[in-house]
Design a protein around this motif. Sequence first.
Motif, PDB file in Angstrom:
ATOM      1  N   GLY A 181      -8.590  67.239  66.108  1.00 50.38           N
ATOM      2  CA  GLY A 181      -9.461  66.789  67.330  1.00 50.38           C
ATOM      3  C   GLY A 181     -10.517  67.640  67.261  1.00 50.38           C
ATOM      4  N   HIS A 234     -14.667  69.386  66.051  1.00 52.18           N
ATOM      5  CA  HIS A 234     -15.621  68.871  66.726  1.00 52.18           C
ATOM      6  C   HIS A 234     -16.068  67.466  65.544  1.00 52.18           C
ATOM      7  CE1 HIS A 234     -15.751  72.050  68.586  1.00 52.18           C
ATOM      8  NE2 HIS A 234     -17.245  71.880  69.193  1.00 52.18           N
ATOM      9  N   SER A 293      -2.985  64.931  66.476  1.00 53.39           N
ATOM     10  CA  SER A 293      -3.348  66.526  67.126  1.00 53.39           C
ATOM     11  C   SER A 293      -2.365  66.948  68.453  1.00 53.39           C
ATOM     12  CB  SER A 293      -4.824  65.491  68.168  1.00 53.39           C
ATOM     13  OG  SER A 293      -5.729  67.150  68.187  1.00 53.39           O
ATOM     14  N   GLN A 327      -8.873  67.522  74.534  1.00 56.32           N
ATOM     15  CA  GLN A 327      -9.537  68.238  74.298  1.00 56.32           C
ATOM     16  C   GLN A 327     -10.461  69.045  73.901  1.00 56.32           C
ATOM     17  OE1 GLN A 327      -9.306  69.269  70.513  1.00 56.32           O
ATOM     18  NE2 GLN A 327     -11.355  70.341  69.751  1.00 56.32           N
ATOM     19  N   SER A 353     -14.698  74.136  74.290  1.00 59.86           N
ATOM     20  CA  SER A 353     -14.993  75.366  74.257  1.00 59.86           C
ATOM     21  C   SER A 353     -16.276  76.338  74.602  1.00 59.86           C
ATOM     22  CB  SER A 353     -14.449  76.250  72.553  1.00 59.86           C
ATOM     23  OG  SER A 353     -16.013  75.601  71.920  1.00 59.86           O
ATOM     24  N   ALA A 412       1.184  69.155  63.231  1.00 56.11           N
ATOM     25  CA  ALA A 412       1.696  68.512  62.121  1.00 56.11           C
ATOM     26  C   ALA A 412       1.630  70.291  61.712  1.00 56.11           C
ATOM     27  CB  ALA A 412       0.194  68.860  61.446  1.00 56.11           C
ATOM     28  N   ASP A 461      -9.396  69.238  60.540  1.00 56.38           N
ATOM     29  CA  ASP A 461     -10.450  70.145  61.144  1.00 56.38           C
ATOM     30  C   ASP A 461      -9.787  70.123  62.736  1.00 56.38           C
ATOM     31  OD1 ASP A 461     -12.502  70.577  62.617  1.00 56.38           O
ATOM     32  OD2 ASP A 461     -12.708  68.462  63.742  1.00 56.38           O
ATOM     33  N   ARG A 506      -6.769  80.968  71.760  1.00 54.27           N
ATOM     34  CA  ARG A 506      -6.477  79.257  71.393  1.00 54.27           C
ATOM     35  C   ARG A 506      -5.558  79.473  71.277  1.00 54.27           C
ATOM     36  NH1 ARG A 506     -10.815  77.046  69.435  1.00 54.27           N
ATOM     37  NH2 ARG A 506     -12.533  77.994  68.693  1.00 54.27           N
ATOM     38  N   ASP A 549     -14.327  74.933  60.911  1.00 53.41           N
ATOM     39  CA  ASP A 549     -13.587  76.293  61.368  1.00 53.41           C
ATOM     40  C   ASP A 549     -12.740  76.590  60.051  1.00 53.41           C
ATOM     41  OD1 ASP A 549     -14.460  77.522  63.103  1.00 53.41           O
ATOM     42  OD2 ASP A 549     -13.006  78.635  64.469  1.00 53.41           O
ATOM     43  N   SER A 568     -18.387  78.528  63.384  1.00 49.76           N
ATOM     44  CA  SER A 568     -18.554  78.230  65.459  1.00 49.76           C
ATOM     45  C   SER A 568     -19.042  76.607  65.588  1.00 49.76           C
ATOM     46  CB  SER A 568     -20.361  79.082  65.165  1.00 49.76           C
ATOM     47  OG  SER A 568     -20.842  77.933  64.644  1.00 49.76           O
ATOM     48  N   GLY A 569     -18.987  76.914  66.473  1.00 53.95           N
ATOM     49  CA  GLY A 569     -19.317  75.163  67.109  1.00 53.95           C
ATOM     50  C   GLY A 569     -20.364  74.351  66.100  1.00 53.95           C
ATOM     51  N   VAL A 570     -21.735  75.281  66.068  1.00 55.99           N
ATOM     52  CA  VAL A 570     -22.907  74.571  65.433  1.00 55.99           C
ATOM     53  C   VAL A 570     -22.320  73.558  64.290  1.00 55.99           C
ATOM     54  CG1 VAL A 570     -24.860  74.615  64.972  1.00 55.99           C
ATOM     55  CG2 VAL A 570     -24.009  76.171  66.993  1.00 55.99           C
TER      56      VAL A 570
HETATM   57  C1  LIG Z   1     -14.350  80.460  74.712  1.00 61.68           C
HETATM   58  C2  LIG Z   1     -15.361  80.326  73.954  1.00 61.68           C
HETATM   59  C3  LIG Z   1     -16.228  80.110  73.817  1.00 61.68           C
HETATM   60  C4  LIG Z   1     -16.656  79.654  72.413  1.00 61.68           C
HETATM   61  N1  LIG Z   1     -18.297  78.912  72.327  1.00 61.68           N
HETATM   62  C5  LIG Z   1     -19.234  78.554  71.354  1.00 61.68           C
HETATM   63  C6  LIG Z   1     -20.283  77.830  71.922  1.00 61.68           C
HETATM   64  O1  LIG Z   1     -21.229  78.117  72.608  1.00 61.68           O
HETATM   65  N2  LIG Z   1     -20.674  77.552  70.017  1.00 61.68           N
HETATM   66  C7  LIG Z   1     -20.935  77.637  69.494  1.00 61.68           C
HETATM   67  O2  LIG Z   1     -20.709  77.376  68.564  1.00 61.68           O
HETATM   68  N3  LIG Z   1     -19.244  77.710  69.143  1.00 61.68           N
HETATM   69  C8  LIG Z   1     -18.504  78.616  70.257  1.00 61.68           C
HETATM   70  N4  LIG Z   1     -17.390  78.759  69.872  1.00 61.68           N
HETATM   71  C9  LIG Z   1     -16.658  78.919  69.028  1.00 61.68           C
HETATM   72  C10 LIG Z   1     -16.003  77.085  68.572  1.00 61.68           C
HETATM   73  O3  LIG Z   1     -15.267  76.710  69.764  1.00 61.68           O
HETATM   74  C11 LIG Z   1     -15.549  76.635  67.461  1.00 61.68           C
HETATM   75  O4  LIG Z   1     -16.274  77.626  66.241  1.00 61.68           O
HETATM   76  C12 LIG Z   1     -15.324  75.778  66.826  1.00 61.68           C
HETATM   77  O5  LIG Z   1     -14.642  74.654  68.001  1.00 61.68           O
HETATM   78  C13 LIG Z   1     -14.644  75.213  66.037  1.00 61.68           C
HETATM   79  O6  LIG Z   1     -14.947  73.779  65.709  1.00 61.68           O
HETATM   80  P1  LIG Z   1     -13.644  72.918  64.738  1.00 61.68           P
HETATM   81  O7  LIG Z   1     -13.341  71.699  64.087  1.00 61.68           O
HETATM   82  O8  LIG Z   1     -13.071  73.735  63.539  1.00 61.68           O
HETATM   83  O9  LIG Z   1     -12.049  73.164  65.328  1.00 61.68           O
HETATM   84  P2  LIG Z   1     -11.348  73.032  67.320  1.00 61.68           P
HETATM   85  O10 LIG Z   1     -12.611  72.400  68.066  1.00 61.68           O
HETATM   86  O11 LIG Z   1     -10.951  74.897  67.478  1.00 61.68           O
HETATM   87  O12 LIG Z   1     -10.585  72.215  66.923  1.00 61.68           O
HETATM   88  C14 LIG Z   1      -9.283  72.290  66.382  1.00 61.68           C
HETATM   89  C15 LIG Z   1      -7.989  70.377  66.631  1.00 61.68           C
HETATM   90  O13 LIG Z   1      -7.118  70.966  65.618  1.00 61.68           O
HETATM   91  C16 LIG Z   1      -6.270  70.701  66.198  1.00 61.68           C
HETATM   92  N5  LIG Z   1      -5.282  71.143  65.978  1.00 61.68           N
HETATM   93  C17 LIG Z   1      -4.787  72.720  65.739  1.00 61.68           C
HETATM   94  N6  LIG Z   1      -3.787  72.456  65.254  1.00 61.68           N
HETATM   95  C18 LIG Z   1      -3.175  71.270  65.033  1.00 61.68           C
HETATM   96  C19 LIG Z   1      -2.029  71.597  64.075  1.00 61.68           C
HETATM   97  N7  LIG Z   1      -1.295  72.231  63.125  1.00 61.68           N
HETATM   98  N8  LIG Z   1      -2.296  69.728  63.939  1.00 61.68           N
HETATM   99  C20 LIG Z   1      -2.630  68.648  64.563  1.00 61.68           C
HETATM  100  N9  LIG Z   1      -3.434  69.424  65.219  1.00 61.68           N
HETATM  101  C21 LIG Z   1      -3.730  69.761  65.146  1.00 61.68           C
HETATM  102  C22 LIG Z   1      -6.604  70.744  67.291  1.00 61.68           C
HETATM  103  O14 LIG Z   1      -5.421  70.709  69.334  1.00 61.68           O
HETATM  104  C23 LIG Z   1      -7.787  70.906  67.948  1.00 61.68           C
HETATM  105  O15 LIG Z   1      -7.661  69.767  68.436  1.00 61.68           O
HETATM  106  C24 LIG Z   1     -16.489  78.811  70.792  1.00 61.68           C
HETATM  107  C25 LIG Z   1     -15.367  79.692  70.780  1.00 61.68           C
HETATM  108  C26 LIG Z   1     -14.209  80.200  71.954  1.00 61.68           C
HETATM  109  C27 LIG Z   1     -13.137  80.879  72.333  1.00 61.68           C
END
Ligand SMILES: Cc1cc2nc3c(=O)[nH]c(=O)nc-3n(C[C@H](O)[C@H](O)[C@H](O)COP(=O)(O)OP(=O)(O)OC[C@H]3O[C@@H](n4cnc5c(N)ncnc54)[C@H](O)[C@@H]3O)c2cc1C
Length: 363
Positions: A10, A12, A35, A40, A43, A79, A105, A126, A275, A287-289
């Motif tokens: 789940g 971004h 998920s 969710q 962060s 998963a 994702d 995490r 990521d 990064s989340g961006v």
């Molecule tokens: C404290 C903190 C603050 C941050 N602040 C910022 C910020 O201000 N700006 C910024 O750009 N970045 C920030 N980041 C970085 C940012 O959080 C990540 O880069 C971003 O969340 C990545 O998004 P994503 O979509 O890749 O995955 P995520 O948002 O990490 O979501 C991953 C999803 O996959 C699910 N998942 C994981 N493993 C499995 C599995 N095996 N089976 C099924 N589902 C699974 C998780 O439960 C989650 O729903 C921060 C990070 C941290 C730790």
Amino acid sequence: MTRHLVLLGGGHANLHVLESLADSPLPDVRVTLVSPYRLQIYSGMLAGWIAGHYPLAACAIALDRLAAAAHAEFLCIRACEIETASRCIRLADNWTIDYDLLSIDIGSDVSIDRLQYASDRVAPVRPLQRFAERYRQYTVNGKNEPIAIVGGGMAGIEIACALRVASGYRADVTLLAGRDGIVPTQNSTLKTRLKNALKARGVMIVDEDACGVDGMRVETSSGQHLAAALVVLATGPQAPSLLRGSGLPLDEAGYLTVDASLRSTGSTAVFAAGDCARFPDDGVVRSGVYAVRQGAILAHNLRAVLMGGSVQDFHPQRRALYLIATGSRHAVATWGPWSWEGEWVWWWKRHIDRRFVCRFRRY
Ligand SMILES: Cc1cc2nc3c(=O)[nH]c(=O)nc-3n(C[C@H](O)[C@H](O)[C@H](O)COP(=O)(O)OP(=O)(O)OC[C@H]3O[C@@H](n4cnc5c(N)ncnc54)[C@H](O)[C@@H]3O)c2cc1C
């Protein structure tokens, strides 16, 4: 014939896919979201929750509700294996689900590197949901006991400042920033701003690595022992172990290689974003961006594959804005070589963060 679109994680970008499906459902497509957590946690607001600026509920997106709005089935489970050859995913309860099209994702894991620990006082940032539980336990058991944060990146800095605020400036908070100091790849102006903010909050900065955690002590690279009732690991991202053994092409660090359209370089039935993906352009950092920006392209491309149409490429922006919360209503902003700070930056961050979460909570 009905096809099965599986959204794994789940994160971004998949949130944007769900939003797109809620606004415009796909005919003859069954959708499943997998998920392990129903909520969710965003962060960008985690430090604000620790500092007491928001209740946890205000920082979370209910995946079950969003999935329902997107006419998707929600499987609240982890998963364990992706079997690309047979197009199926094995879940933690040993069930498998098949897919025709898969969108991965799943974010990243926390880098443990060589750190040795066997202590329930260690809380990797995490998954955020598990971190939140650990932190809650700490507040119940050991209020105002010393805390160490391992990792001098932006996340570690945000959390260190927030922890001082949360304890009413009573708990000793040490930031083990690593031998290169805080945010080593950033420019000196930003470094100075962040260092001053940490000092102003009373965070002790130690430019050393953590080598191990034993009971209530953290051992540093110089052999110092720091007392810590809670050790937060904010050591940066590491490729998710789930990807190993999937048969999908990975880069040398274990991230899933995708082309410019976010499609796996090894399977036409798999897309990935955020990521967990390794985009061809090295300017895309984890990064989340970037995960957010990829969401719209991912949604478009999944739709194009299922309905017939051409896929689009993701064109990353050259610079990204980062807003770093540094305690009580203070934040630092950085964009390229420029940076700013103050209470107004905190309000700006608050506005952007709340808008992001509210966008997916309106269903
Ligand atoms: C404290 C903190 C603050 C941050 N602040 C910022 C910020 O201000 N700006 C910024 O750009 N970045 C920030 N980041 C970085 C940012 O959080 C990540 O880069 C971003 O969340 C990545 O998004 P994503 O979509 O890749 O995955 P995520 O948002 O990490 O979501 C991953 C999803 O996959 C699910 N998942 C994981 N493993 C499995 C599995 N095996 N089976 C099924 N589902 C699974 C998780 O439960 C989650 O729903 C921060 C990070 C941290 C730790």
